[in-house]
Design an enzyme around this catalytic site. Structure first.
Site, PDB file in Angstrom:
ATOM      1  N   GLY A  50       2.002  50.968  54.285  1.00  0.00           N
ATOM      2  CA  GLY A  50       2.281  49.983  55.342  1.00  0.00           C
ATOM      3  C   GLY A  50       1.349  48.780  55.297  1.00  0.00           C
ATOM      4  N   ASN A 108       8.589  59.293  56.665  1.00  0.00           N
ATOM      5  CA  ASN A 108       7.707  58.296  56.052  1.00  0.00           C
ATOM      6  C   ASN A 108       6.692  59.035  55.175  1.00  0.00           C
ATOM      7  OD1 ASN A 108       5.336  56.716  55.678  1.00  0.00           O
ATOM      8  ND2 ASN A 108       5.958  55.355  57.345  1.00  0.00           N
ATOM      9  N   ASP A 129       4.623  58.210  66.465  1.00  0.00           N
ATOM     10  CA  ASP A 129       5.171  56.857  66.448  1.00  0.00           C
ATOM     11  C   ASP A 129       3.967  55.928  66.434  1.00  0.00           C
ATOM     12  OD1 ASP A 129       7.747  55.438  66.333  1.00  0.00           O
ATOM     13  OD2 ASP A 129       6.890  54.332  68.017  1.00  0.00           O
TER      14      ASP A 129
HETATM   15  P1  IMP Z   1       7.363  54.384  62.802  1.00  0.00           P
HETATM   16  O1  IMP Z   1       7.773  55.266  61.659  1.00  0.00           O
HETATM   17  O2  IMP Z   1       8.483  53.819  63.588  1.00  0.00           O
HETATM   18  O3  IMP Z   1       6.322  55.063  63.644  1.00  0.00           O
HETATM   19  O4  IMP Z   1       6.678  53.105  62.122  1.00  0.00           O
HETATM   20  C1  IMP Z   1       5.361  53.096  61.755  1.00  0.00           C
HETATM   21  C2  IMP Z   1       5.069  51.825  60.955  1.00  0.00           C
HETATM   22  O5  IMP Z   1       3.815  51.310  61.408  1.00  0.00           O
HETATM   23  C3  IMP Z   1       4.891  52.113  59.488  1.00  0.00           C
HETATM   24  O6  IMP Z   1       6.087  51.974  58.775  1.00  0.00           O
HETATM   25  C4  IMP Z   1       3.858  51.084  59.080  1.00  0.00           C
HETATM   26  O7  IMP Z   1       4.486  49.858  58.843  1.00  0.00           O
HETATM   27  C5  IMP Z   1       3.001  50.944  60.324  1.00  0.00           C
HETATM   28  N1  IMP Z   1       1.864  51.883  60.267  1.00  0.00           N
HETATM   29  C6  IMP Z   1       1.643  52.957  61.069  1.00  0.00           C
HETATM   30  N2  IMP Z   1       0.517  53.601  60.713  1.00  0.00           N
HETATM   31  C7  IMP Z   1       0.026  52.927  59.666  1.00  0.00           C
HETATM   32  C8  IMP Z   1      -1.121  53.137  58.844  1.00  0.00           C
HETATM   33  O8  IMP Z   1      -1.897  54.094  58.987  1.00  0.00           O
HETATM   34  N3  IMP Z   1      -1.303  52.222  57.879  1.00  0.00           N
HETATM   35  C9  IMP Z   1      -0.481  51.168  57.673  1.00  0.00           C
HETATM   36  N4  IMP Z   1       0.619  50.951  58.381  1.00  0.00           N
HETATM   37  C10 IMP Z   1       0.873  51.828  59.386  1.00  0.00           C
END
Ligand code: IMP
Length: 198
Positions: A156, A11, A70
């Site tokens: 996000g 990401n 995560d």
């Molecule tokens: P992961 O990659 O499965 O941990 O998904 C994390 C998701 O949570 C991201 O794709 C965002 O949609 C959301 N997210 C996590 N941290 C943030 C942040 O700091 N700002 C905005 N969205 C976030």
């Protein structure tokens, strides 16, 4: 002492923020894209399980200590959704905008919903794939969901995450301010303290 770690994320928003947060350390942080590490399926039912899955996977492929984050957003009026499903709230492969629009419309479908929400971040550092004592830290950031996205920073759900104390969304904060306040910043500073005590 650890000299080099792989960052278990593809990401770009997270990679950028974690890179900024670790910039002053004497540790080289390499993104997992440098090792062509494929995405691991996030089959856990909690943030911590998914963070461990990602860290173990990256450590296995890279043969380096691995750091995984995560994270996601919990919205009280939606019983904690999207939570661990934040990245795929509008479906697998959904864009940030699609996820955020679904969040807005799910809240609009409720009658005068409570707007409170929080970002959660679980940060895990594994020294090697079978590390039985991974370092684990959690950071939380409280805010409210607004209907109209504001701001271009971050990624996000940042444009709809309103911070009453700052009177702006997290997408309107400069990067250094977000890093100082955020769930990710808190989890990482806790992890660095633990690492220095190891
Ligand atoms: P992961 O990659 O499965 O941990 O998904 C994390 C998701 O949570 C991201 O794709 C965002 O949609 C959301 N997210 C996590 N941290 C943030 C942040 O700091 N700002 C905005 N969205 C976030």
């Amino acid at each position: 002492m650890i000299k080099k770690i792989v960052l278990a994320s593809n990401n770009p928003g997270k990679v950028r923020e974690i890179g900024q947060l670790l910039a002053d350390l004497d540790i080289e942080v390499v993104p997992q894209s440098d090792y062509n590490i494929p995405e691991v399926e996030e089959t856990g039912l909690t943030f911590v399980e998914n963070a461990i899955l990602k860290a173990r996977h990256a450590a296995e492929y890279s043969k380096l200590p691995a750091l995984a984050d995560d994270s996601g957003i919990e919205v009280d009026a939606l019983m904690g959704a999207p939570g661990i499903y934040s990245a795929r709230f509008a479906g697998v492969g959904a864009t940030d905008t699609e996820n955020l629009q679904k969040l807005i419309s799910d809240l609009q479908a409720l009658n005068e919903p409570t707007r409170t929400a929080r970002f959660q971040c679980l940060m895990v550092l594994m020294a090697h794939p079978s590390d039985p004592t991974p370092l684990i830290c959690q950071g939380t950031w409280e805010g409210e969901i607004i209907d109209t996205p504001k701001g271009d920073n971050g990624f996000g759900y940042d444009p709809v995450f309103y911070l009453p104390e700052q009177q702006c969304t997290s997408a309107e904060l400069p990067a250094d301010k977000k890093n100082a306040l955020s769930h990710r910043g808190k989890a990482l500073s806790c992890l660095l303290k633990k690492l220095s005590n190891k």
